[in-house]
Design a protein around this motif. Structure first.
Motif, PDB file in Angstrom:
ATOM      1  N   PHE A 127      36.509 -31.088  91.517  1.00  0.00           N
ATOM      2  CA  PHE A 127      37.751 -31.854  91.359  1.00  0.00           C
ATOM      3  C   PHE A 127      38.949 -30.935  91.549  1.00  0.00           C
ATOM      4  CE2 PHE A 127      34.706 -34.504  89.127  1.00  0.00           C
ATOM      5  CZ  PHE A 127      35.108 -35.785  89.501  1.00  0.00           C
ATOM      6  N   ILE A 128      39.897 -31.382  92.347  1.00  0.00           N
ATOM      7  CA  ILE A 128      41.160 -30.661  92.547  1.00  0.00           C
ATOM      8  C   ILE A 128      42.248 -31.608  92.050  1.00  0.00           C
ATOM      9  CG2 ILE A 128      42.662 -29.517  94.233  1.00  0.00           C
ATOM     10  CD1 ILE A 128      39.826 -28.328  94.239  1.00  0.00           C
ATOM     11  N   TYR A 129      42.885 -31.257  90.927  1.00  0.00           N
ATOM     12  CA  TYR A 129      43.853 -32.181  90.340  1.00  0.00           C
ATOM     13  C   TYR A 129      45.238 -31.972  90.942  1.00  0.00           C
ATOM     14  CZ  TYR A 129      40.065 -33.167  87.183  1.00  0.00           C
ATOM     15  OH  TYR A 129      38.837 -33.532  86.677  1.00  0.00           O
ATOM     16  N   LYS A 130      45.731 -33.029  91.584  1.00  0.00           N
ATOM     17  CA  LYS A 130      47.082 -32.990  92.166  1.00  0.00           C
ATOM     18  C   LYS A 130      47.725 -34.359  92.022  1.00  0.00           C
ATOM     19  CE  LYS A 130      46.700 -29.341  95.613  1.00  0.00           C
ATOM     20  NZ  LYS A 130      47.298 -28.357  94.719  1.00  0.00           N
ATOM     21  N   THR A 131      49.001 -34.363  91.638  1.00  0.00           N
ATOM     22  CA  THR A 131      49.739 -35.624  91.592  1.00  0.00           C
ATOM     23  C   THR A 131      50.205 -35.940  93.009  1.00  0.00           C
ATOM     24  OG1 THR A 131      51.844 -34.524  91.249  1.00  0.00           O
ATOM     25  CG2 THR A 131      50.586 -35.098  89.271  1.00  0.00           C
ATOM     26  N   ILE A 143      44.319 -41.431  94.623  1.00  0.00           N
ATOM     27  CA  ILE A 143      45.403 -41.472  93.636  1.00  0.00           C
ATOM     28  C   ILE A 143      45.222 -42.717  92.777  1.00  0.00           C
ATOM     29  CG2 ILE A 143      47.922 -41.649  93.354  1.00  0.00           C
ATOM     30  CD1 ILE A 143      46.952 -38.905  94.421  1.00  0.00           C
ATOM     31  N   GLY A 144      45.299 -42.537  91.467  1.00  0.00           N
ATOM     32  CA  GLY A 144      45.080 -43.663  90.552  1.00  0.00           C
ATOM     33  C   GLY A 144      43.798 -43.460  89.767  1.00  0.00           C
ATOM     34  N   LYS A 145      43.524 -44.407  88.886  1.00  0.00           N
ATOM     35  CA  LYS A 145      42.324 -44.284  88.058  1.00  0.00           C
ATOM     36  C   LYS A 145      41.086 -44.444  88.932  1.00  0.00           C
ATOM     37  CE  LYS A 145      40.079 -46.078  83.913  1.00  0.00           C
ATOM     38  NZ  LYS A 145      39.235 -44.876  83.892  1.00  0.00           N
ATOM     39  N   LEU A 146      40.157 -43.499  88.816  1.00  0.00           N
ATOM     40  CA  LEU A 146      38.929 -43.590  89.612  1.00  0.00           C
ATOM     41  C   LEU A 146      38.167 -44.851  89.215  1.00  0.00           C
ATOM     42  CD1 LEU A 146      38.011 -39.813  89.483  1.00  0.00           C
ATOM     43  CD2 LEU A 146      38.542 -41.101  91.562  1.00  0.00           C
ATOM     44  N   PRO A 147      37.761 -45.667  90.191  1.00  0.00           N
ATOM     45  CA  PRO A 147      37.147 -46.963  89.884  1.00  0.00           C
ATOM     46  C   PRO A 147      35.695 -46.840  89.413  1.00  0.00           C
ATOM     47  CG  PRO A 147      37.229 -46.627  92.247  1.00  0.00           C
ATOM     48  CD  PRO A 147      37.911 -45.433  91.634  1.00  0.00           C
ATOM     49  N   TYR A 165      28.699 -44.196  91.535  1.00  0.00           N
ATOM     50  CA  TYR A 165      27.682 -44.353  92.576  1.00  0.00           C
ATOM     51  C   TYR A 165      27.951 -43.378  93.724  1.00  0.00           C
ATOM     52  CZ  TYR A 165      26.404 -48.558  90.067  1.00  0.00           C
ATOM     53  OH  TYR A 165      25.994 -49.426  89.090  1.00  0.00           O
ATOM     54  N   PHE A 166      29.217 -43.213  94.033  1.00  0.00           N
ATOM     55  CA  PHE A 166      29.603 -42.275  95.083  1.00  0.00           C
ATOM     56  C   PHE A 166      29.133 -40.861  94.729  1.00  0.00           C
ATOM     57  CE2 PHE A 166      32.737 -39.023  96.324  1.00  0.00           C
ATOM     58  CZ  PHE A 166      32.633 -39.090  97.703  1.00  0.00           C
ATOM     59  N   VAL A 167      29.479 -40.384  93.513  1.00  0.00           N
ATOM     60  CA  VAL A 167      29.111 -39.001  93.164  1.00  0.00           C
ATOM     61  C   VAL A 167      27.589 -38.852  93.036  1.00  0.00           C
ATOM     62  CG1 VAL A 167      31.307 -38.283  92.145  1.00  0.00           C
ATOM     63  CG2 VAL A 167      29.592 -39.339  90.681  1.00  0.00           C
ATOM     64  N   HIS A 168      26.933 -39.933  92.638  1.00  0.00           N
ATOM     65  CA  HIS A 168      25.472 -39.878  92.557  1.00  0.00           C
ATOM     66  C   HIS A 168      24.874 -39.648  93.947  1.00  0.00           C
ATOM     67  CE1 HIS A 168      21.632 -40.397  90.605  1.00  0.00           C
ATOM     68  NE2 HIS A 168      21.279 -41.339  91.464  1.00  0.00           N
ATOM     69  N   SER A 169      25.449 -40.290  94.955  1.00  0.00           N
ATOM     70  CA  SER A 169      24.921 -40.100  96.316  1.00  0.00           C
ATOM     71  C   SER A 169      25.310 -38.729  96.886  1.00  0.00           C
ATOM     72  CB  SER A 169      25.355 -41.240  97.248  1.00  0.00           C
ATOM     73  OG  SER A 169      26.705 -41.155  97.618  1.00  0.00           O
ATOM     74  N   CYS A 170      26.420 -38.153  96.389  1.00  0.00           N
ATOM     75  CA  CYS A 170      26.796 -36.788  96.813  1.00  0.00           C
ATOM     76  C   CYS A 170      25.773 -35.774  96.300  1.00  0.00           C
ATOM     77  CB  CYS A 170      28.163 -36.395  96.247  1.00  0.00           C
ATOM     78  SG  CYS A 170      29.545 -37.333  96.899  1.00  0.00           S
ATOM     79  N   LYS A 171      25.313 -36.022  95.093  1.00  0.00           N
ATOM     80  CA  LYS A 171      24.363 -35.116  94.439  1.00  0.00           C
ATOM     81  C   LYS A 171      23.113 -34.902  95.293  1.00  0.00           C
ATOM     82  CE  LYS A 171      21.387 -35.350  90.360  1.00  0.00           C
ATOM     83  NZ  LYS A 171      21.144 -36.160  89.142  1.00  0.00           N
ATOM     84  N   TYR A 172      22.730 -35.944  96.038  1.00  0.00           N
ATOM     85  CA  TYR A 172      21.531 -35.861  96.873  1.00  0.00           C
ATOM     86  C   TYR A 172      21.799 -35.244  98.235  1.00  0.00           C
ATOM     87  CZ  TYR A 172      18.810 -38.269  93.383  1.00  0.00           C
ATOM     88  OH  TYR A 172      18.144 -38.579  92.216  1.00  0.00           O
ATOM     89  N   THR A 194      42.733 -37.253  85.710  1.00  0.00           N
ATOM     90  CA  THR A 194      42.098 -36.126  85.007  1.00  0.00           C
ATOM     91  C   THR A 194      41.138 -36.618  83.927  1.00  0.00           C
ATOM     92  OG1 THR A 194      43.985 -36.069  83.517  1.00  0.00           O
ATOM     93  CG2 THR A 194      44.044 -34.561  85.388  1.00  0.00           C
ATOM     94  N   GLY A 195      40.957 -37.937  83.847  1.00  0.00           N
ATOM     95  CA  GLY A 195      40.182 -38.504  82.741  1.00  0.00           C
ATOM     96  C   GLY A 195      38.717 -38.759  83.017  1.00  0.00           C
ATOM     97  N   TYR A 196      38.232 -38.412  84.216  1.00  0.00           N
ATOM     98  CA  TYR A 196      36.820 -38.685  84.516  1.00  0.00           C
ATOM     99  C   TYR A 196      35.963 -37.659  83.779  1.00  0.00           C
ATOM    100  CZ  TYR A 196      32.625 -39.976  87.135  1.00  0.00           C
ATOM    101  OH  TYR A 196      31.368 -40.426  87.489  1.00  0.00           O
ATOM    102  N   ALA A 197      35.196 -38.137  82.817  1.00  0.00           N
ATOM    103  CA  ALA A 197      34.535 -37.201  81.892  1.00  0.00           C
ATOM    104  C   ALA A 197      33.049 -36.984  82.173  1.00  0.00           C
ATOM    105  CB  ALA A 197      34.729 -37.696  80.467  1.00  0.00           C
ATOM    106  N   LYS A 198      32.481 -37.769  83.091  1.00  0.00           N
ATOM    107  CA  LYS A 198      31.040 -37.636  83.316  1.00  0.00           C
ATOM    108  C   LYS A 198      30.736 -36.352  84.093  1.00  0.00           C
ATOM    109  CE  LYS A 198      30.615 -42.603  83.275  1.00  0.00           C
ATOM    110  NZ  LYS A 198      30.307 -43.816  84.009  1.00  0.00           N
ATOM    111  N   SER A 199      29.547 -35.819  83.868  1.00  0.00           N
ATOM    112  CA  SER A 199      29.216 -34.569  84.571  1.00  0.00           C
ATOM    113  C   SER A 199      28.785 -34.893  86.006  1.00  0.00           C
ATOM    114  CB  SER A 199      28.112 -33.819  83.830  1.00  0.00           C
ATOM    115  OG  SER A 199      26.909 -34.541  83.925  1.00  0.00           O
ATOM    116  N   VAL A 200      29.119 -33.995  86.913  1.00  0.00           N
ATOM    117  CA  VAL A 200      28.766 -34.192  88.320  1.00  0.00           C
ATOM    118  C   VAL A 200      28.004 -32.966  88.806  1.00  0.00           C
ATOM    119  CG1 VAL A 200      30.713 -35.723  88.856  1.00  0.00           C
ATOM    120  CG2 VAL A 200      30.992 -33.249  89.092  1.00  0.00           C
ATOM    121  N   SER A 201      27.330 -33.100  89.946  1.00  0.00           N
ATOM    122  CA  SER A 201      26.533 -31.985  90.474  1.00  0.00           C
ATOM    123  C   SER A 201      27.440 -30.853  90.956  1.00  0.00           C
ATOM    124  CB  SER A 201      25.628 -32.488  91.601  1.00  0.00           C
ATOM    125  OG  SER A 201      26.392 -33.209  92.541  1.00  0.00           O
TER     126      SER A 201
END
Length: 240
Positions: A55-59, A14-18, A23-30, A43-50
């Motif tokens: 993403f599951i958006y929930k408040t 919860i909160g803005k993704l740091p 780096y976390f999502v990059h390691s998930c990709k592998y 909902t503002g993370y705009a980079k593409s992920v594998s």
């Protein structure tokens, strides 16, 4: 050849993704054979992920509502941090997402994964109902649960689960109720007094009663050890 046991990891943030989320999502990709669900209100993370990341958006209030309905408890989650106490309930909270998976796990985003399958082998998954990545206690940053009703409702066997879930306080329920040092020293769960029966207290007890088979081994390096190298999905520590 038998199909590999399927694994889904659920991470709530919860909160803005740091900044280090990249780096976390990059390691998930592998780790393409593991699926990652990121439950977040950012909902503002705009980079593409594998493709193994979703993403599951929930408040926070939507998560509260979900927890109230699914757990049938009057929960009041006021901070993202309190979600740590709810990690053992994710098998119920997010049961729709987890349909069909053999194992589900809870995780954190301040983690860089190495090769998950190198440690979570078919042999380990075949034999165990719960898999922790420390030798001494259940780890909030990565624990796998067999996706069965018995394991998804495991937390309910703690005599204190209601107290923990309806309180706004953090009990470190997913791990040890802050009794890390005692467990690290190898003291038995019965001799570690605790305000609430944490998941480590519970799992150690149920293991002894042969209710479940649990795996505890040291596969995680915490803090900032420096001697750590990440290379295309492999983490190398002191050349190992």
């Amino acid at each position: 050849k038998q199909k590999k046991k399927s694994i889904a990891i659920i991470v709530c943030y919860i909160g803005k993704l740091p900044w280090y989320f990249d780096y976390f999502v990059h390691s998930c990709k592998y780790n393409p054979s593991v699926n990652f669900f990121i439950v977040t209100d950012d909902t503002g993370y705009a980079k593409s992920v594998s493709s193994n990341i979703r993403f599951i958006y929930k408040t926070l209030s939507e998560i509260n509502q979900l927890a109230k309905e699914k757990l049938e408890l009057h929960v009041q989650i006021t901070t993202g941090y309190k979600l740590c106490d709810f990690k053992p309930t994710y098998g119920i909270l997010f049961s729709e997402l987890l349909k069909g998976y053999d194992f589900w796990g809870h995780g954190d985003i301040d983690v860089i994964y190495g090769n998950i399958r190198k440690f979570m082998t078919e042999k380990v998954l075949q034999k165990n109902d719960l898999v922790s990545v420390r030798h001494d206690y259940v780890t909030g940053s990565f624990t796998l649960y067999r996706n069965t009703r018995k394991m998804n409702e495991l937390f309910k066997l703690s005599k204190d689960f209601r107290k923990v879930l309806i309180s706004e306080r953090n009990f470190c329920f997913d791990e040890t109720n802050y009794k890390f040092d005692a467990f690290a020293e190898g003291i038995s769960y019965e001799d570690i007094p605790s305000e609430v029966e944490s998941m480590t207290h519970l799992v150690r007890k149920l293991e002894r009663e042969k209710y479940l088979v649990a795996y505890f081994d040291f596969h995680i390096i915490e803090g900032n050890p420096g001697k750590l190298n990440w290379n295309k999905g492999e983490l190398i520590y002191r050349n190992k």
